[in-house]
Every structure is written in C-alpha cells, then in structure tokens.
Design a protein around this motif. Structure first.
Motif, short mmCIF file in Angstrom:
data_model
loop_
_atom_site.label_atom_id
_atom_site.label_comp_id
_atom_site.label_asym_id
_atom_site.label_seq_id
_atom_site.Cartn_x
_atom_site.Cartn_y
_atom_site.Cartn_z
N VAL A 1 39.56 35.16 43.91
CA VAL A 1 39.83 34.31 42.75
C VAL A 1 38.51 34.03 42.05
CG1 VAL A 1 41.88 33.17 43.68
CG2 VAL A 1 39.63 32.18 44.07
N ASP B 1 42.58 32.31 34.50
CA ASP B 1 42.56 31.50 35.70
C ASP B 1 43.03 30.08 35.37
OD1 ASP B 1 39.79 29.77 35.34
OD2 ASP B 1 39.77 31.74 34.37
N THR C 1 43.94 37.36 41.97
CA THR C 1 44.92 36.54 41.27
C THR C 1 44.21 35.36 40.63
OG1 THR C 1 46.97 35.32 41.43
CG2 THR C 1 45.48 35.14 43.29
N HIS C 2 44.86 34.83 39.63
CA HIS C 2 44.34 33.60 39.03
C HIS C 2 45.35 32.50 39.28
CE1 HIS C 2 47.42 34.57 36.24
NE2 HIS C 2 46.93 35.78 36.20
N PRO D 1 36.94 32.63 37.83
CA PRO D 1 37.27 32.52 36.42
C PRO D 1 37.34 33.89 35.75
CG PRO D 1 35.10 31.60 36.87
CD PRO D 1 35.66 32.03 38.16
N SER D 2 37.99 33.89 34.64
CA SER D 2 38.10 35.14 33.89
C SER D 2 36.70 35.69 33.60
CB SER D 2 38.85 34.87 32.59
OG SER D 2 38.82 35.99 31.77
N SER E 1 51.12 38.79 37.20
CA SER E 1 50.80 37.85 36.12
C SER E 1 51.86 37.76 35.05
CB SER E 1 49.46 38.25 35.49
OG SER E 1 49.56 39.54 34.95
N LYS F 1 36.04 40.10 39.20
CA LYS F 1 37.05 40.41 40.21
C LYS F 1 37.49 41.87 40.07
CE LYS F 1 39.85 37.27 38.56
NZ LYS F 1 39.03 36.67 37.50
N GLY G 1 41.15 39.12 31.18
CA GLY G 1 41.30 37.78 30.65
C GLY G 1 40.55 37.59 29.35
N GLU H 1 45.83 41.27 39.90
CA GLU H 1 46.78 40.39 39.20
C GLU H 1 48.13 41.07 39.01
OE1 GLU H 1 45.07 38.35 35.93
OE2 GLU H 1 43.18 38.06 36.99
#
Ligand SMILES: Nc1ncnc2c1ncn2[C@@H]1O[C@H](COP(=O)(O)OP(=O)(O)OP(=O)(O)O)[C@@H](O)[C@H]1O
Ligand SMILES: Nc1ncnc2c1ncn2[C@@H]1O[C@H](COP(=O)(O)OP(=O)(O)OP(=O)(O)O)[C@@H](O)[C@H]1O
Ligand SMILES: [Mg+2]
Ligand SMILES: [Mg+2]
Lengths: 373, 300, 413, 290, 373
Positions: free
Chosen positions: A36, E166, A197-198, A38-39, A163, A43, E138, A160
């Motif tokens: 995990v 996220d 994943t977020h 932040p965007s 999503s 990742k 993202g 993801e």
C-alpha cells in the motif's frame, strides 16, 4: 520455492525520474504480501520490476533461489493483473483468459475447464464470447483478474485488481483470491502473492503482511494489526486507517512530576506507560496522534483521561457509524462514533470530546519516528 | 536538479540500460545487427553503385558491378547541372517543388477529411460509396490517360501544374484514403469521445486528436506522395509542354535519345542529385515513427 | 486551335508565337535551340516556343496532343508516325500548298513519295538512314580476321573468333529485329524484291521466307551471331549497352547509320569501329534497307502556316542554320544542306560514311507500314520463337505471313 | 460516435466532387471505348462486344493473363511477408534504426530508375552476381533473364525487393500496437514468435488487409519492372497484362481493344478484392465495431 | 438551469445486448446524484447516454429545458471523467487539462490559473509536464479528474473518478469535489453532478440522493440514509452496506397471537411495529434481513429480543472494528462489532448472537419488496 527477495532495488525512469530508491524486502514462499502507499509511490513500478517488465537500474531481485535480473518475464513463473487491465482487444474474454494457458501448452480440455470455472467465480460466464470493447469497466477488470487466476504460477502479482468493482463483488472476489491462496497452500504448491491495493479493507483483511511504501521507499513492513496499532512512523500512522488518525502539533510538558501533552484545545495528562516513553522529550515539540475511534463524544468515558472542547462542523452519517468533524483551537479533528451512542450531536454546537490517551501516539518531529512504541 | 545534470543523468541511465539490454540479448542482438547490416547492404548497394557510376565512363557503367570508378571526374555533375537546355537544373528543381509541395499538402488534407468521413460517420449509402472508392483503385490507369488528357484540355489546364495538383485536392488518390481509413479504424474512439466532451466539434476532434495520433500514418501518406510525385514522369510529360516548367523527372531524361549518344555518367549524376530530396525527406520523416498511440491514455 | 500552350497564338504587338517540338539528345537540343535563336533574330515578328525532351514517352505525348488537338505548330515526327496520325493524308498540313515558302526541289522525289499520302505532302524528310554494317576493327584484328565483305568471309571470321578469342566471341551481333532484317537482307539479295509489295501484301512465298529464316539459324549454328538465348541472358539490353559489345566480344553490328555514334562511344578503351560494305555473296541482287529517319510536319490546325513553313525551310536549308544543326539529326536529306555541310567539311565519320553507302543504294523500297509497331512486334516475336526453337523456319514463315498480311490489311484500311 | 447524418457527407464531399469531376468521365469514357474500335485518330465506332470476343480468342491474351496470375501469386505473399518481417525488426529499439529504415526504403526510392535496371542485369545476367554465388555452391549458372521459365521469377524478385512502402505502412501500424499488450503477452509466457502471431499480427490486421489489397492491385497493374528489365521477354514470358494493355493503347493505337483489356483486368481484380473483403470479417480485427 | 431528466430511456448495444431497460429519473438542478449498482448494471452506459456518447435507442433525455437526444456532446454543457480515463496520449498533463478550456476559447491566463489550481488540489503539480504514459495509474486518474474539474459546465459526469486512489487521497478528492459543488452553488451557478461509484463511503457521503441500478433498471432512488435504513427491496438491501446485510430465508409464524420469524438457528419474536407489517404473511416464506451491526455478540443487549447460536468461523480485524463470520444451522451470518466490546471471541467456538429485531427487514419472496417499511 518462490520467495521473492528485493535487494537494494532501484528504478530510474528514462526521463530521469527516480521512482524507487533502494528497496529491501523479503517475501516468504507462499506469503500474501500487500503493497500500500499513496498514489505514485512506486507500487506498480516495484511490481513491474518483479514481473520483469521494467528494467532494474540498481540492485537485485531474487525469485526462488535465483537472481532474476536478467530473466525474461515468461521464465519467472509469474502471473499478473495489470492496473490498466491490458486486455487483448482482439480476443474474446475467453481467449484473453485462455491465452496464458495456451502458451504453456496446457491441454485444451483443461484450459476450458479452468477458464469456465474462473469465469463462474468471477461472474462473467455470460461474457466469455464478448470482446473487451463490449464490456463494462468492472467486467474488463474481472477478465484481467481471471487471466491471472487460471494460471498456476509461483508468484501472483496483483495491481489493484478490484478497484473497479462494487462492494459486494469486491468482497466475493477478495474471498475468492484468499481461497485460491489457501487452496494452493493446501495442495502443497503455495503461491506467493503480491497484492497492490489502495483499499484499506483489502489491505487489512488479505495480507499476511503489508508493505507501506512512500515515494519509492519502504516505510514499514508488518502485519495488518501491527501497522494499525503500532505505526513505526508518522507516515504509516497517517496513511493507515480511514478516516485517518488525527495528527496534530503538540508539545510534551511536565507539571508536578506528571507528563502532559499539550495540543490545540487542551493539555492532556499522559498515562504512565506513555509518559515513560516521552519523558526524554519533555519541552520538545512533537506530533500527537489519535485514531478517530479513540475520541468519544459528549460522554464521560472511563478510558478517557482528558478532553478537548470543540465545535462540530460536519457530521457524516455512514449508516452503521458516524464521523464527526470538529474544530478545537483552530485545529480540525475527526471522531468516529456509533450513531446509537451519540444521538444528539448537532452541527455548529460545542461539545466535549474525550481522548482515550492509552491509545495515543507521539512522533519525533525530526525523525518522524513513533516515540510511544 | 538543473537541466544539465538531468541530461547527464538521463544519458548515463540510457547507457546503462543499453548495456544491460545488450548483455541480455547478447548474441541475439549481435545476430540481429549482422543480418540487418548484411541485408541492408543489399538494399543500399544500388545507391552506392549509382554514386560510383556517376564518375564512370559509359563502358565502365555497363560492364562493372563494382562501385569504385577508375577515376573521379565531377564533370558529370557539373555538365549535368548545366543541362543542354536553356535552363539549369535549379529551375527544374524549383519546378518540382512547385508541384510536390502543394500536392503533398492538399493530398494530406483531402485524404484525411475523406477518410475521416468514411471511418467515423454514418453516411447514407456508405457501403456503396466505399465500394466506388475501392473500385477507382482497380482500373489500370493506362487507359484513363487519353480521356483525362481530353478532360484537362477542356478545362484549359494544359501546360500548367493544375492537372497534377488539383485532383489531389479532391482526394482522388483512393490509395491514401483507404489507407488512412484503415488506420483510423484501428484507433479506439475513447479519445474522440473525451474530446467531444471537451467541446471539440468534429473537425477539431480530427485536427487535435486524431491527426496527432495518426501521425505515423499521415507522415507515410505525405512521404509516399512526395516521392511518387518526385518520380512521376508520365504525368508531367504529357501535361506540360513548356520546357521552363519541366520538373526534374523529365529533365533527367532530356538527354536520352534512343539513337543518340548518351552521357550516362551525367544522367546518373543527376539521378543521384534527384534522389537527395527524397532521401532527406524520408530520413527526417521516419524519425517521427518513434511512438504510436501506445494507448497509455486509455485504460482497458 | 492552338490550345495547350500558355498564350499561344496572338501574342502582344502582332508578334507571332510558334510552338515547335522535337525529341533528341543533348547535342540536338543545343544545336536546335541555337538555330531557333538565329531564326528569331532574322524574323523579328516570330517567337518560337521550343518544346523538347528525350525520346522516352515522346510518342505518348505527341499522341495525346494529336488526339487532343493541342499539337505544336511545327513538329519533328518519326516517319512511320505519318501513317498513324495521318492515315488519309489529312492529319497534317498539306505542304504542297506552301510551296511558296518551302523548296521541295532539294529532295529526292523518291523520298518525297514516302511523305506523301493521298497526294498530300505531310512532311519534309529531315534525313535518310539505313541499316549498315559496322565492324569492330580492333576485335577483328585481335581475331586475326579481315573486315569481311562477303558472307563467306564472315563465316570464316566466325571460326577465327572462336579459335583465337574464345567461344563467347562472335563476329557479329543481331538482336531480334536485326535478325529479322538480316533474313530480309538475305532474301532481297537473293530475290531482289521488297518485303511488302504495293498491295500491302507480303511479297515472299512461304518457301522463300523459310529459306531466309534458315539462313539466320545457320548464322547462329555457325557461331556467326549469338543465339537468342545467349543474348537474352544479359536481359533486355539495348545492343550498345550489352557488355559483350562494349568489351568487343561481338565484332560487328547491323545498325542504322544515324545511331552509330553511340555504338562507337560505348566501346571500352580505344577499340575502333569501321564502316563496312554491304555484305554480298548470296544472290545477284543488291540489298539494303533505307528509310526516311524523321520528318518535319506542320500542324493541320496551325494559325500560322506561313510562319511555320518559314521556320521549316529555315531549319533545313538556311546555310547558317544548316551549319549550326550539323548532323544533329543525322545526315540531312536536303541536297542544299548536304552541299553546305560538305563545303564546311563537317561531313565525315562513321555516320556519314554509312549514310553515303545508304544513299548509294536505298534498297528496293520500303512500305510505310514496314516499321509499324505491331508488325515490328510480330517480327521480333517470330524471330524470338525461332531462335528459342519454339517453332521451325517453316512455321515461322507461316506465322509471319498470315499475321503480317492480316495486320497490313487492317492498317491499309 | 454519434454524428449528424450529413456531417459525414460533408467530409467526403471533396472526394465526391473529385469523383464526379475528375474520375467519372475518364472512367466511363474508357468503358465506352471498350465497346468501340477507337484508334485515337478517327472517331470511335460502336462494335458491341467484339473487342471482348477478340480478346478471348487471342492466344497472347491468355498467355499474358496466365503470367500475370503467377506473378501476382509469387509477388504479393513474398513482398508482404518480407515487408512485415523487416518492419517488425525495425520496430525494435535498435541503435541506428533510423539509418536502417532509410537503407531498407532505399530500393523503393530508386523506383524504376536506370540504376535499378542496370543493377538487376548485373545481378541476374548469366555472368552476374547471383550465378557467381551459386557457382560457389557448385550450381550451374542459370540464365535468369534469358530462360523463359525463370524470367518471371526474376521480375518478381525486383518487386519484392522494393518492399519499402508496405514496410513503412507496417511500421506505422506496429507503432500503434499498445506496449501494454506486449507486456501482457510476456507475462502470459508467449514467445516472441507466438506474441507476433497471436498479438501483433491481429492488432495490425486492418493495415495488413490494406497492404494486401494494395499489393494485389499493384501486382495486377505492374508495368515498370518488366518494362525496364525484360521488356516482356524472353518469349513473352514476362509479358504482364499491363504491358499488353500498354502496347495496344500506345503502340498499336487500338484504344478500343485496350480499354476492353483494362476492363477485363478491372473485373478480375474486382473479383479478388471482393473475395478479400468477404474474408475480412474472419480475420481482420477492428478496434471499432461499426 | 440544468436539471437532467431521463424519460423511459433505453439502450440496446449493436450486438443486440439490451443494457438499459427504460429508466425514468429526474435529477434536480444543482443536485448531487450518485449512481451505484453492481458491475455491469449500466451505470456507465447511462452516464454516457447523458453525455451524448451513446445513441439512445429509446426514450428521451432532457438537460435544462430541452431534449438533447439529437444534441452533440459538446453542446450539452457537460464535463466528464471517464472510467477509463481517455487521456490524450500525445498531450502533457497540463494540456490534457487545459484542452477543454482552450476549446471554449478561455483566455490563456485564466486557463493557466485554473489548471494550476486544480493541479494543486489534485497533488499533481509536479507532473504537469509529463505525458500520460509517464504517470502512475492514480496520477492518470487525477489528470482525468482535473480535466473535468477545471471546467464550469452545467452538468458534471463522474464515472468512478477515484477508483485508483489511495484512501487519503480519495478523501481529499471527495472533499474537493464537494467543495466545488458547494462553491458553484454559492456562486449562483449550481452544477448538477452525476457521480458513479462503487464505493459505499463515497456514495453515502457525497450524494444528495443515490440511484441504485441493477441490470439496467432503477431499484430505488433516495437519500443515502433512507437507502440504508429503508431499502425498498431485496436488491437494495443486499447491495447497500458493506459488509452487506445478512439476508436469510425465513418464515412468518404466529404463536399465541404473537408473530415470530423463523430463521435458521432460531425463531425470533418480532416487535409489535414489525409484526403489524407482516401479519398478512403469516405462514409464508420470506427473506429476513438484518445488518451486521445489528447483531451483538455474546452479550445481553437491551435492544435484542432474540438470539441465534452460531459457531464462529472467521474473525476479521479491521483495526477499529471486527467482522465476525458465524454459522447458524448451516447458514452464514456476519456481525460487525467493536473490538473493545467483544474481546474474547475465538474462531471455532459457539456463541450466542443477539438480534436487534427492531432494525430487521423482511421481503416478499415474489415481488422482493420490503414488507416492513
Ligand atoms: N459496447 C458494448 N457492446 C455490448 N455490450 C456492452 C457494451 N458496453 C457495455 N456493454 C454491456 O452493457 C452492460 C452495462 O455496461 P456499463 O459499462 O454501463 O456497466 P457499468 O454499470 O458501468 O459497470 P462497471 O461498474 O463494471 O463499470 C454490461 O453488461 C456490459 O457488458
Ligand atoms: N514511464 C514513466 N516514466 C517516468 N516516470 C514514471 C513512469 N511511470 C511511472 N512514473 C512515475 O513513477 C512513480 C511511481 O509510479 P507507479 O506507477 O509505480 O506508482 P503507483 O504506486 O503504482 O501509483 P498508483 O497508485 O497511482 O498506481 C510515479 O511518480 C510516476 O509518476
Ligand atoms: Mg499503480
Ligand atoms: Mg462503468
């Protein structure tokens, strides 16, 4: 044997942007590891490096007992769900899923069986003859997921994968992936899974461990509960949990031998256990953190040793719970409460908010490390 | 990071990547280069030979496949350029460009518009019209020459560049239309949808979205039209009667008589020169084939 | 009218603009342009627009112009085109109406006949050309052979070429068309008649033709000329571009005198080409093939027939013009012009030597249709099939006769 | 996309005008001529289907037609395969790829120039390079240009060698294949060859289809190659149909007959094109379904 | 004036698939309407029809006071975020966002200002010069969002605009969108917003009203709270809420004048209010529904009138709460509990689970309608 080991892995994109700054990570054979962050924290980049789709500009990646830096993706024993699906537009859903198996010369009847089974689980049986163009976003994503699920690689890479699915489907897909993981383990061919994943729920429920990334660096690798309860640093504390932990400026003060934390809206007495940890910081500024569920609105609560008075700005009703946004001394707090327990909180009015300080965290301003662990 | 550092970084990075790649592909890429070079030589040889031949004597030209002339003599170029006509080659080059440049421009425009209409709109009787478009490709144009001549004569267009240029403004080059249609049909409509939402009318969708994405294809169109027009001999020959309006393609053959003595080295020297624009244009244009749409903007 | 030009005709201040077209090579272009300039100087009221180019495609261009009625005022045309563009004699301006300006007395009447259709003079002959033997003296010397004057000597030369130089050396080269003409040469020498008679029918019996073809096959057999297949292996190459010719492996050619320059120039190093005599030793008759090389004609729709005629006459007979033009269109047919050139001493060399021979004997006449494209194609096809052994001499005779007669009948309609 | 009905019509208007003004007349004129005895110099007389009748009774017609068919069948697949193969290789990120692209396009720039004719002779003459190489392997020298059985092959090779334009078109098409699909294929374990066959090829089928049609049409209309190298010989073994049409039109002035020949060829190409279009839906993948 | 009205709108795709079966919907001017529904239920299709990207095969769509069936997308006064982003690959992020404004001939400086402001809010200021392919998933999605946000249309259409972000970013983007909505309202140019999401939190917090779609039909249109508390039918009940409502087969029985519901694991007495509603169904089979948070584990709870005994199979820890999956008479239930309150629940053991029946729902098996409203 499919442990995945990253040794000081770095990635610099051709345009000069350095996306990964030396990552060290060991993922055990058969482990379910969640990424995990932040965007834009790299990742996908990391996952793609494990897959062999991006050149590694520094360090080594090992899968099983060999360094795969120079190994082609197809020889790494992986399956992957792409964040952008990357479905073959000219193939039907069926063929999209069957393609990988066809490439490994799996017999036709087995392919058919596996594809149909996966399609059933993914609830896309009716769509097997459709091309991606004729599917909805979520349906495409499920095909992309199915493409990986039908295979039996050593390592699954999920970027993801859920999503674009609705809540119900997410849950059942999530369960499905976990079942697969269990099943493979039970069959004696455990598959290592790396799952980006977020979604906090996914991260918390699926992962054996979670890797928290930020700006191309690892922040913490730990079990879900530990991450939630014992964030090692400010970043993790703020990132894990939704709504996220209240993080406000504070100062450690000592008054009459007792240690207090002074935050906007009040000076709160620290329980002994916490006080011990921060005594060395007396007189210093720190970041004070408390999860929204550890704030109790308008009630004397046995766990609360101190309170802050704040005026309620927004009350968000979630059905089973409520988020109360309030303002104390110009600082915004959020509390997460059971609607049954706090029936008469109104916007615009002032209330007392009790803090469960046994649960609080304090962070060094410079190192950003958690002092209270 | 300042610009210089950045560039350096990129360069280093690039180098490292290359090395890596090279190592990975090892023999593989060595072989690739070997084959490419070998076959490439086969492709390039005519040009090399041509270059050598421009210095050779007639006898040497027709008896030796080697490219090195026995002696270097630039008179082929000098005399060739002067030509035996009232004009120098400069005039003919200018004339060529007077034909080629407008023709390429109107071709790209008209072809793109027509292809857009066919590829993206509902048109009453589209199937039928498309069949006609294709049909116009199929008739050998040898037999159309005389009727066309008569037609252009009746338009009073003879001895001008109009017969060579104007039809192209009306997308008569069905070859290109069909080509662009095929390319367009391979491009997902999602981007165009986004553009209409952004307030583009259909022509803006074409110019701002489709055309940039179709760049490789459109460049091919321009490229082909450029070269084919450069090389076109019969068209100008028939429609243009004034020597001062001749393009290079005719000028090249000015001194070739069936019975008279031909200075082949001159002819070849000029052919070499005449190739230069095409070569340069190709070399420059193909750089734009770097990245296609890669559809990175679209998910799914 | 005179469409097609920019602003042809009219012109400002009563100036007359004439369009004049020709094809050719560098030398011809330069000379003609100079002559035109001279003409313009001498005739201030007339401006000439020169339209010229190489040979390739020129016929298509003229054809389009003739069909589109956009032809120039004055044209240089191939002799046999007259019969294409002017089947009934009305395709071009009748020059007999312009005799005030054109002096026709300077021409051999036999030549004028060839440009007269239905009694209308469609053009004036520019030059005469004929098939002549040219020998590569260097090659013959190397083979130890003397330049032959009879076929027997040629056969002997063949042997010497083989023994002294090698099996890929031949004392003479004939392409399909030349091979056919050689057969005709043989027949004419033997029978003394032209190939096509006045009634536009093949003049030879099947047996005679067969004999002619056998003669060619014999030449191949005896190694006098390379076989069709041997020649073909080099591709469809003009004879002067054949490496074997250039290197002196082919010792002679049977060529139009007007084209000899390029054969000489093509030779590698300093090999020497000499004009040979008409070969003899077959029959009692003389044989030769000569024709008008090209003619000047005037557009039947011209607005300025008089000015056009003036230009024509100037080009063929004005002493200064003649001098400038020299032999850029071969040796002139105009007697006055020849006189001028002879006076200047410019008439020398292979072309001239050959031309002298041609004018010495012009053969037994040539049908205007002899060189018709379709017939030429037939000759070539027949000779090729014969050479490749697809048909024998008898079949060749049969095929040639039937098809040629059919074509001639159609042409003459 | 949604569109007003007549908007599309507007876009193809230039073409429609061009069609009416520039194309229609010559087209119908030639069709009309094919039923006449037009010889350019005198006005045409209607002769019904005589030209067509004559045509089918002419030996040369059938021979030329047969040669053309074999030429098409040799050239089209070979040229397409070659163009695609080279385009595929040149699509890799290679050093000096610009140079290679230009080099491989070179033969096409040269077109039908003298140099090509002369060089082809050097290559395939009895003493040419090809025979020299063959001699190294102990093969007897072959008369590539002189032997009627081989000449057509030699001519075909010339066209194959000038594969530049389809190559460029393929290149442009390859550029439009999203990188992500290659990534997916790599993950799916597809080898280079499999990726090419299963992913690349289907993705460029619209353009492959185009190139196929175009090469078909061009092969049927091929004129320059045989014209400059063999002149149709030897023994008419390279006498492609367009040469036949040309000779009749511009050398024999049988415009009527020539038009009939052209329209015959038109119908033949049309049949092949129609077949191709019929097959289209089975193998051509368009991203956009109409 | 930008109310959006759908009148019996239908959509059949060219391949014959009927995606929308007559939708009637009125969205008021300035309203924030959320579309939710399972994957493939035609949310995107409906949105795209409103945008004018799909031909409507039946019915009418009105925007403001005109029927826009034949109106071009560009003339409908809309901005849209596409589910698949549809960024222009040849333009930088900046130009992607500026494009729409450029098309409407907005002055350069205003474009610049608006783009930069949006970029700041979207946290993509550093990326403005990058092309889409140099961005993370993202980041691309944020550019796609930015492209819509910079404009000032009458109607905003959002198709799962935050799915790849996220949690933290989602919250701030969500707030940003809401702020925009408020701001426009305050400025007197209210924008109607239609927002497709599969995220329950978003749906519940953002929407003035929510439209629940299923298989191309509208199931219910209502405020978030009503949807959660008063689902009109079985579908909505099961769909809204995560984890979703426990829905089990049951039967209404009457014993001694009192009305009970018999479900797997127990026969529970219905409170008077509920009993009233289902008395007519006595003896009939129904679907019984209860939200997970209305099940209380192992404690006598004042609200619970009955209990079921079940064995715990899985306990999912979420940090602030726990999900307990238990099995009663072969039927699976899920309870959502506060980890503080139930500290000692262990997998595999049996417990009593009390049901808060005042909150229960019962659905007719045939019409699937909620009997207890
Ligand atoms: N172009 C098409 N041709 C045929 N069927 C289509 C097409 N596009 C969508 N569909 C079908 O229409 C239905 C509705 O699709 P839509 O994209 O509107 O779903 P959605 O509600 O947006 O789903 P998601 O949440 O997965 O994005 C789906 O079942 C889909 O398979
Ligand atoms: N091709 C590229 N060229 C340059 N920079 C890139 C490229 N791809 C990604 N980046 C940058 O690298 C960083 C990491 O990207 P990555 O895709 O790994 O992020 P991520 O963690 O997957 O984010 P998200 O959750 O948004 O998908 C981002 O800042 C992105 O802008
Ligand atoms: Mg990512
Ligand atoms: Mg959707």
């Amino acid at each position: 044997m499919a442990e995945v080991v990253l040794k000081s892995v770095e990635k610099q994109y051709p345009n000069g942007f350095k996306a990964v700054h030396g990552i060290d990570l060991e993922i055990k054979d058969g482990e379910f590891m969640v990424f995990v962050g932040p965007s834009g924290c790299a990742k996908s980049t990391t996952l793609r490096m494990v897959a062999g789709l991006e050149d590694i500009t520094g360090g080594e990646i090992w899968i099983g007992d060999k360094c795969v830096n120079e190994v082609q993706p197809k020889d790494r024993g992986i399956a992957m769900v792409f964040q952008n699906y990357a479905l073959y537009p000219h193939m039907t859903a069926y063929n999209n899923m069957a393609f990988g198996l066809q490439m490994s010369k799996t017999p036709k009847n087995i392919i058919d069986q596996r594809v149909r089974e996966a399609a059933k689980h993914l609830e896309i049986e009716d769509l097997l003859d459709r091309k991606p163009k004729e599917m909805s976003g979520g349906q495409r994503q499920r095909v992309a997921l199915g493409r990986a699920l039908v295979r039996k690689p050593d390592v699954f890479l999920f970027d993801e994968p859920l999503s674009n699915l609705d809540a119900k489907l997410r849950v059942s897909m999530r369960v499905r992936i976990q079942e697969l993981h269990e099943m493979l383990k039970a069959e004696g061919v455990p598959a290592t899974m790396i799952y980006v994943t977020h979604d906090q729920v996914e991260a918390m429920t699926m992962g054996d461990r979670i890797t928290v990334l930020n700006a191309g660096r690892i922040m913490q690798v730990d079990t879900p509960m530990n991450l939630y309860r014992k964030p090692e640093n400010l970043f993790v504390a703020g990132f894990i949990g939704a709504p996220s932990m209240n993080l406000v400026d504070g100062e450690i003060v000592e008054m009459g031998g007792k240690v207090f934390v002074s935050i906007p809206g009040g000076v709160l007495p620290l329980p002994e256990e916490k006080a011990e940890k921060v005594r060395s910081h007396v007189g210093k500024k720190i970041k004070f953190g408390l999860r929204p569920e550890d704030i109790i609105a308008n009630e004397v609560h046995e766990g609360g040793e101190g309170f802050v008075t704040g005026s309620v700005r927004v009350v968000e009703q979630m059905g089973n719970e409520e988020f109360i946004y309030f303002n104390a001394a110009g600082t915004q707090f959020i509390a997460r409460v059971n609607p049954e327990q706090v029936k008469n909180i109104r916007k615009g009015e002032d209330y007392r908010f009790w803090f469960n300080l046994a649960k609080c965290h304090m962070f060094d301003l410079e190192t950003e490390e958690n002092l209270t662990l | 990071m300042n610009e210089q550092d950045r560039k350096k970084l990129i360069a280093e990075n690039d180098l490292r990547l290359r090395k890596r790649l090279a190592r990975r592909n090892g023999i593989n890429s060595g072989l690739r280069y070997f084959v490419l070079t070998f076959v490439g030589l086969l492709m390039l040889y005519p040009l090399i030979w041509l270059l050598g031949a421009s210095f050779k004597s007639n006898a040497e030209i027709f008896t030796s496949i080697g490219f090195l002339p026995s002696s270097f003599d630039f008179s082929g170029y000098v005399n060739g350029w002067k030509t035996s006509t009232e004009y120098t080659f400069t005039t003919y080059f200018i004339n060529t460009f007077k034909i080629v440049i407008p023709k390429v421009i109107v071709t790209v425009i008209s072809v793109t518009l027509t292809a857009y209409g066919f590829a993206r709109f509902k048109i009453p009787g589209k199937k039928f019209l498309f069949s006609i478009l294709i049909a116009t490709l199929l008739l050998p144009n040898l037999v159309l020459r005389i009727p066309q001549y008569i037609m252009f004569n009746s338009f009073n267009w003879l001895d001008s560049y109009k017969p060579l240029i104007v039809p192209s403004a009306f997308a008569v080059d069905a070859f290109f239309v069909f080509m662009v249609i095929q390319f367009m049909r391979g491009i997902p409509k999602d981007l165009e949808e986004a553009a209409t939402i952004d307030g583009c009318n259909s022509i803006q969708v074409l110019t701002k979205i489709l055309m940039p994405i179709l760049k490789p294809a459109l460049i091919s169109v321009a490229l082909f039209q450029f070269m084919w027009t450069m090389n076109d001999f019969l068209g100008p020959l028939i429609y243009i009667s004034s020597v001062r309006k001749y393009p290079v393609s005719i000028a090249l053959k000015m001194s070739m008589d069936a019975s008279a003595l031909v200075h082949w080295n001159q002819v070849i020297a000029l052919s070499v020169i005449a190739l230069v624009p095409s070569l340069v244009v190709f070399f420059l244009a193909q750089r734009h084939f770097v990245d296609g749409i890669t559809s990175s903007g679209i998910k799914g | 009218g005179n469409k097609g030009g920019t602003d042809v005709g009219g012109g400002e201040g009563g100036e007359v603009k004439l369009r004049f077209s020709w094809w050719g090579g560098d030398e011809r272009h330069e000379a003609t342009l100079a002559a035109i300039r001279l003409f313009e100087d001498k005739n201030p009221g007339i401006k000439i627009e020169a339209e010229y180019g190489g040979w390739q495609g020129h016929q298509e261009k003229v054809t389009s112009q003739m069909v589109g009625n956009t032809a120039p005022d004055v044209l240089q045309v191939n002799w046999n085109w007259l019969y294409i563009f002017s089947k009934d004699g009305n395709g071009f301006y009748d020059l007999s109406t312009l005799t005030d300006h054109i002096n026709l007395d300077n021409y051999d009447p036999a030549l004028m006949d060839q440009t007269t259709i239905n009694g209308k003079i469609n053009g004036i002959p520019v030059g005469v050309t004929g098939k002549v033997f040219y020998f590569n003296k260097t090659a013959y010397d190397a083979a130890g052979a003397s330049i032959p004057t009879t076929f027997d000597e040629l056969y002997k030369a063949a042997e010497l070429f083989k023994t002294n130089l090698g099996n890929d050396y031949y004392p003479m080269d004939l392409d399909q068309y030349a091979a056919f003409l050689m057969s005709m040469y043989y027949l004419e020498q033997k029978h003394g008649k032209p190939f096509i008679n006045e009634e536009n029918v093949i003049n030879y019996s099947l047996g005679e033709l067969e004999e002619g073809f056998d003669f060619y096959l014999d030449l191949v057999d005896k190694g006098v000329v390379p076989s069709m297949e041997t020649r073909g292996a080099a591709g469809n190459v003009p004879m002067d571009q054949t490496p074997s010719w250039i290197q002196g492996k082919y010792g002679a050619t049977y060529e139009w005198d007007s084209a000899v320059a390029k054969f000489q120039a093509a030779l590698e190093g300093d090999q020497e080409l000499v004009t040979g005599d008409y070969l003899t030793g077959i029959g009692n008759n003389e044989s030769a093939l000569a024709k008008i090389s090209m003619v000047y004609s005037i557009n039947k729709n011209t607005k300025y027939p008089v000015e056009s005629a003036k230009l024509l006459e100037f080009l063929v007979s004005d002493p200064e013009a003649v001098e400038i033009l020299g032999t850029s269109r071969g040796v002139p047919a105009n007697a006055a012009a020849i006189e001028v050139l002879e006076g200047e001493g410019v008439l020398a060399g292979l072309n001239y030597e050959g031309n002298v021979k041609v004018r010495g004997f012009m053969g037994n006449g040539i049908s205007p249709y002899f060189e018709d494209s379709q017939l030429q194609n037939l000759y070539r096809t027949v000779m090729e099939e014969l050479g490749y052994g697809k048909i024998n001499a008898a079949q060749a005779a049969e095929k040639l006769t039937s098809e040629a007669n059919r074509m001639l009948a159609e042409l003459a309609k | 996309m949604k569109g007003k009905k007549y908007e599309g019509l507007l876009y193809i208007t230039p073409w429609l005008i061009g069609l009416v003004v520039f194309t229609a007349f010559p087209f119908f004129a030639s069709l009309f001529f094919s039923f006449t005895d037009y010889n350019l110099m005198s006005s045409p007389n209607f002769v019904g289907i005589d030209n067509y009748k004559t045509m089918f009774q002419t030996e040369l017609f059938w021979k030329s037609f047969g040669i053309t068919m074999s030429y098409v069948f040799i050239t089209v697949p070979m040229k397409l395969a070659f163009a695609l193969f080279i385009a595929y290789i040149l699509n890799f990120k290679l050093k000096a790829v610009n140079f290679f692209r230009t080099a491989y396009y070179m033969p096409s720039i040269l077109g039908g120039s003298v140099a090509v004719a002369v060089l082809w002779r050097f290559l395939f003459a009895d003493t040419g390079l090809v025979n020299m190489i063959l001699a190294l392997f102990g093969v007897d020298s072959i008369s590539w240009l002189g032997n009627p059985d081989y000449a057509i092959f030699t001519i075909s090779l010339l066209r194959v060698w000038q594969f530049g334009s389809p190559m460029v078109i393929f290149l442009a098409a390859l550029k439009n294949v999203p990188e992500s699909l290659y990534e997916a294929a790599r993950i799916d374990g597809a080898s280079k060859v499999k990726t090419f066959i299963r992913v690349t090829l289907p993705m460029i089928t619209p353009v492959l289809f185009f190139n196929f049609i175009m090469q078909l049409v061009q092969a049927f209309q091929e004129f320059n190659g045989p014209y400059i190298i063999t002149g149709g010989g030897p023994l008419n073994s390279t006498y492609l149909f367009p040469l036949y049409i040309y000779d009749n039109a511009f050398r024999y002035f049988r415009m009527g007959y020539s038009s009939a020949l052209s329209w015959f060829l038109f119908v033949v190409i049309m049949v092949f094109t129609l077949l191709a279009f019929k097959s289209e839906k089975h193998w051509v993948h368009y991203t956009e379904v109409e």
